[in-house]
Motif scaffolding. Sequence first.
Motif, PDB file in Angstrom:
ATOM      1  N   ASN A   1       3.858   5.668  -5.465  1.00  0.00           N
ATOM      2  CA  ASN A   1       3.874   5.677  -6.929  1.00  0.00           C
ATOM      3  C   ASN A   1       2.774   6.564  -7.497  1.00  0.00           C
ATOM      4  N   ALA A   2       1.586   6.502  -6.855  1.00  0.00           N
ATOM      5  CA  ALA A   2       0.481   7.339  -7.323  1.00  0.00           C
ATOM      6  C   ALA A   2       0.864   8.807  -7.193  1.00  0.00           C
ATOM      7  N   ARG A   3       1.515   9.132  -6.068  1.00  0.00           N
ATOM      8  CA  ARG A   3       1.964  10.505  -5.841  1.00  0.00           C
ATOM      9  C   ARG A   3       2.977  10.909  -6.908  1.00  0.00           C
ATOM     10  N   MET A   4       3.933   9.991  -7.163  1.00  0.00           N
ATOM     11  CA  MET A   4       4.972  10.275  -8.136  1.00  0.00           C
ATOM     12  C   MET A   4       4.402  10.383  -9.540  1.00  0.00           C
ATOM     13  N   LYS A   5       3.400   9.517  -9.802  1.00  0.00           N
ATOM     14  CA  LYS A   5       2.813   9.511 -11.136  1.00  0.00           C
ATOM     15  C   LYS A   5       2.184  10.875 -11.417  1.00  0.00           C
ATOM     16  N   SER A   6       1.549  11.403 -10.386  1.00  0.00           N
ATOM     17  CA  SER A   6       0.950  12.721 -10.560  1.00  0.00           C
ATOM     18  C   SER A   6       2.053  13.755 -10.790  1.00  0.00           C
ATOM     19  N   LEU A   7       3.266  13.412 -10.389  1.00  0.00           N
ATOM     20  CA  LEU A   7       4.413  14.281 -10.687  1.00  0.00           C
ATOM     21  C   LEU A   7       5.146  13.795 -11.940  1.00  0.00           C
ATOM     22  N   GLY A   8       4.591  12.735 -12.543  1.00  0.00           N
ATOM     23  CA  GLY A   8       5.171  12.238 -13.791  1.00  0.00           C
ATOM     24  C   GLY A   8       6.354  11.312 -13.613  1.00  0.00           C
ATOM     25  N   ASN A   9       6.423  10.632 -12.466  1.00  0.00           N
ATOM     26  CA  ASN A   9       7.603   9.808 -12.219  1.00  0.00           C
ATOM     27  C   ASN A   9       7.258   8.673 -11.266  1.00  0.00           C
ATOM     28  N   GLU A  10       7.283   7.469 -11.802  1.00  0.00           N
ATOM     29  CA  GLU A  10       6.840   6.299 -11.047  1.00  0.00           C
ATOM     30  C   GLU A  10       8.044   5.572 -10.460  1.00  0.00           C
TER      31      GLU A  10
ATOM     32  N   ASP B   1       0.833  -1.204   0.000  1.00  0.00           N
ATOM     33  CA  ASP B   1       0.000   0.000   0.000  1.00  0.00           C
ATOM     34  C   ASP B   1       0.868   1.255   0.000  1.00  0.00           C
ATOM     35  N   LEU B   2       1.893   1.203   0.815  1.00  0.00           N
ATOM     36  CA  LEU B   2       2.781   2.345   0.954  1.00  0.00           C
ATOM     37  C   LEU B   2       3.462   2.675  -0.369  1.00  0.00           C
ATOM     38  N   ILE B   3       3.937   1.629  -1.061  1.00  0.00           N
ATOM     39  CA  ILE B   3       4.642   1.848  -2.333  1.00  0.00           C
ATOM     40  C   ILE B   3       3.655   2.304  -3.408  1.00  0.00           C
ATOM     41  N   ASN B   4       2.454   1.710  -3.386  1.00  0.00           N
ATOM     42  CA  ASN B   4       1.456   2.128  -4.370  1.00  0.00           C
ATOM     43  C   ASN B   4       1.068   3.594  -4.184  1.00  0.00           C
ATOM     44  N   GLU B   5       0.884   3.975  -2.938  1.00  0.00           N
ATOM     45  CA  GLU B   5       0.566   5.387  -2.647  1.00  0.00           C
ATOM     46  C   GLU B   5       1.675   6.306  -3.149  1.00  0.00           C
TER      47      GLU B   5
END
Lengths: 585, 585
Positions: A575-584, A569-573
Amino acid sequence: MPLAAYLWQRIRQLGVQSVMGVPGDMNLELLDYIDGVEGLSWVGNANELNAAYAADGYSRVKGCPGVLVTTMGVGELSAINGVAGAYTENVKLIHIVGTTGMRAQMARAMIHHCLGVDPDHRVYAKISESVRVAHCWLDDARTAPGEVDRVIRECYLHSRPVYIFVPMDFVHVPVPASLVDHPIDLAPKIDSEACTSAINAVIERITSSSAPAIIVDALVHRFGATDIMNTLLDQLQIPTFTTPMGKSIVAEDKPHFYGVYNGQVSLPGVADAIEEESDLVIDVGFVHSDSNTGGHSRKALSMDRSILVAADYVQVGCARYEGVYLVGFLTRLSQTLTTSPLPALPRLRRSLSLPPPSSPSDANSTHITQSWIWKRIGTMARPGDIIIGESGTAQFGFSDATFAAGVRYITQIYFGSIGYSVPACFGAAVAQGEIHNEGNGGMGGTKGRTILVVGDGSLQLTVQEIGTMVKMGLGNVIIMVINNNGYTIERAIHGPEQGYNGIATWNHRLLLSALGDKNGEVNSRIVNTKEGFEEVISSPEYTDLNSIQLLEVMMDKMDVPWRLQAQIDLINERNARMKSLGNEE
Amino acid sequence: MPLAAYLWQRIRQLGVQSVMGVPGDMNLELLDYIDGVEGLSWVGNANELNAAYAADGYSRVKGCPGVLVTTMGVGELSAINGVAGAYTENVKLIHIVGTTGMRAQMARAMIHHCLGVDPDHRVYAKISESVRVAHCWLDDARTAPGEVDRVIRECYLHSRPVYIFVPMDFVHVPVPASLVDHPIDLAPKIDSEACTSAINAVIERITSSSAPAIIVDALVHRFGATDIMNTLLDQLQIPTFTTPMGKSIVAEDKPHFYGVYNGQVSLPGVADAIEEESDLVIDVGFVHSDSNTGGHSRKALSMDRSILVAADYVQVGCARYEGVYLVGFLTRLSQTLTTSPLPALPRLRRSLSLPPPSSPSDANSTHITQSWIWKRIGTMARPGDIIIGESGTAQFGFSDATFAAGVRYITQIYFGSIGYSVPACFGAAVAQGEIHNEGNGGMGGTKGRTILVVGDGSLQLTVQEIGTMVKMGLGNVIIMVINNNGYTIERAIHGPEQGYNGIATWNHRLLLSALGDKNGEVNSRIVNTKEGFEEVISSPEYTDLNSIQLLEVMMDKMDVPWRLQAQIDLINERNARMKSLGNEE
């Protein structure tokens, strides 16, 4: 004295009694010399990767290096993943490779096991460069004994693998026999002044701290500091935590022991106790890899709140003391505290939460659940027992277990190679047997058991090493196969119902028999319920173990330890945060 | 189109239908795209080394590359020995590795599967440098499709492994879908002028020769020239020999076929026919490794008596023609001969000895002997059958077998990694099934069988792949386990009674069942005598195969093929000679 005899004598002097590996035409004559060394014997594994894993497990229990012998190329490369695991997890390994003779090497002859046309016979030695800290070629009788001694020393200094390459035509060359009379100097050269300064700085910091804490991590074990660490903890009485990789180093029955710190993936209160409430955190023998820090979710501490005790330095705030090594430092710190004890230190400021009790639904369930089994295996283990947890649910689950003092726990968290646990169990069980025969096994006269917990998926990678257990007549092994119908940890990460997370469906009850155990069927059981599990583990066959036992434990395909889910869950969260910044991630 | 979809489309275009490998958290999303490609499916092997061997066996049968997917580090390294084997034996392999994402790579984060502190996530890509001919990192959406195409082309040009590294965060990046419409150019750029010159020179030499001979070797198969080679041989009608590695490329029922040339380790008359009686020897697709040349006991021929047809050049006497490639050269030579046939060529000057009949004592023996079994398996094989011989006695023995046209023989002689054969058998059987489903399998409507011959020692290294055969429901596999109580080939080389040449004693009759075959016990048999062997292989279960069959063949511990003994004697004599000169092989 033939060079090969010298090599085996040196290895025996380290405490090694069993040599892992697979015979091949380029190492056979080398193996001939093993029997000539008293107390040393050849094992013969089912394959080379298994031999490397077994040597790793052996080393973790005995403290001396694990030794494996392979043949140039084919054997050497088959083992390399096991060696890489030992490298990254700081396990001592000596990998001895029998190679072509010098004439064939110089002629670049196309001998079997070589690569292509005009082959460089030493190309494989380049391939293993990144997974060792030293190597030598025994291709000069004058320098060979010194080279053996040098790489063995490096193996200890870094607690990592080394390679010794032995050309076939150098096996028998004579070297002076008297050289074995002087033991190899295995201790690092301590900078005594730096060490004294570090000790003073550390004591000063502890004394002025109002809420110190200690984290005991894996390298304490790897560098042979387990005993002195516990002595020191008894002296310090500072609240002590461990990590997933450090688990079982600290005696868990001590009042100063507070459980596993794994960043945000910890029991309630643990992260706060360290990150918020401690004004000094001493991180000893640390390995800051993802699954050892809750997916890098530890909160960074300011320099002035932290002391790092690494393998080869100590850092107090901004000051780094080089040339200060783990065991030597802890030993001298302990000696200093014996002569000048600290003033009474504050106990932990608050009572930490304990592991949450099983949820009511879980407590009522009759079938075996993830939230139940790891703690139960923890209480099942007796002093002298060894528990091996495979990468997967077992690895995440065992952080919730509480072990009696004297229980050793082995798992490969940083490298995380599935299949590690079965051969490592074999190596550990061999080592446990040797320790027992020396009169040091178990406690209270009980013979130690080696308890393997492996998933049905991971089991398939290295299953044949169970045949080696049978061949050796081991009577101290319990194999628990968690049957949850495939790669459950991967189902939790991605693709819960995807075909690629499925595996071949084996008949585990026939495995022991197929691999040569005459009592295999009698000694293979299957359980579906907690009650059935209790019944089996309390049976005399298990409590008074004298033959290999296999227990298939049926569990739900999608049941996972809470720690695994929390980390995902922690990593997915993130990644979701990073994705919104364009970086997974 | 997502990058991963592009990758799988490209791979499908090569003729690949099955993808080998082991899932891991860094490749799961990559695997998601396999099912989206029509005709492509995921296999899922028991471990990564097995996946590499399986991909190798698959490639040898299908002609297209074998493909395997692993996870960074742990999976990648576990497979490397299988990749090295493909490299040295010129087998096309595409090894796809799922890696950490770019952010973690750039941060040098300590993610599981990495090496140590401050890890270079690309260190493993360096490790495999020596066992591949090209690689790429798919870390730039603009260049990635071109990079995929480039490395696939290199895979074909060299008929050797390539690596494709896919960071997790590049699996889904979009690439132009139209790119897949243009097939990858897989053919080498022939130097047409050089090729014409080479053809003229070769024809000139053949025409002026009074006693030519051809040796057909492994690379003819590897570069996809088997059919054109046989067409050409029919045109040339020149006495033709093959090698241990080349065996089964040439149709053995042809009058121009004279058997296996292996230096001094050949049937009587063979070496003389080539080395003494031929005035021109055309060596096509050669691999001059030790066990393919009778331990380097071929007599060197003078330049003016030899023509070499290599993968990427042709050498006629002293003249080397570069830029001339195997298939193109043979094809154009054949075309030239169609339009301008050669004058009738002389047949071989003398009738060669045939394999000696079994010695009377052997003929009378009721138990199964080395001098009997290989020939018998040879005659048992039908067109469309595939025989896999493990390194060891099988490899030396099968040179004595005569195969019907359309029988394929697979073995790994140059690399010689024991354990290869079981997963290679799996890969070959999968490929055979695909060919059958396309209507090209077998001959006369008979479904081809894949017949594995493996020793009890070698079997143990990779046994779990039998479970994958069961999982896939393969019905075309016969597994013959030669039970001679350990590593017989090594006993012959050194230490006949040494413990290290012994192995765990398995109960082979339970293996199939343990690995999940519901009819495993019924389909597992054991034979001690020739009569028993005959009875089993002529039973409907074997002649009309539709389920996995396992046959344990009991043989003497010290019985070895004459070719193995001859090669050992030869090397021992040479070493004795060298030793007297102070230099051993």
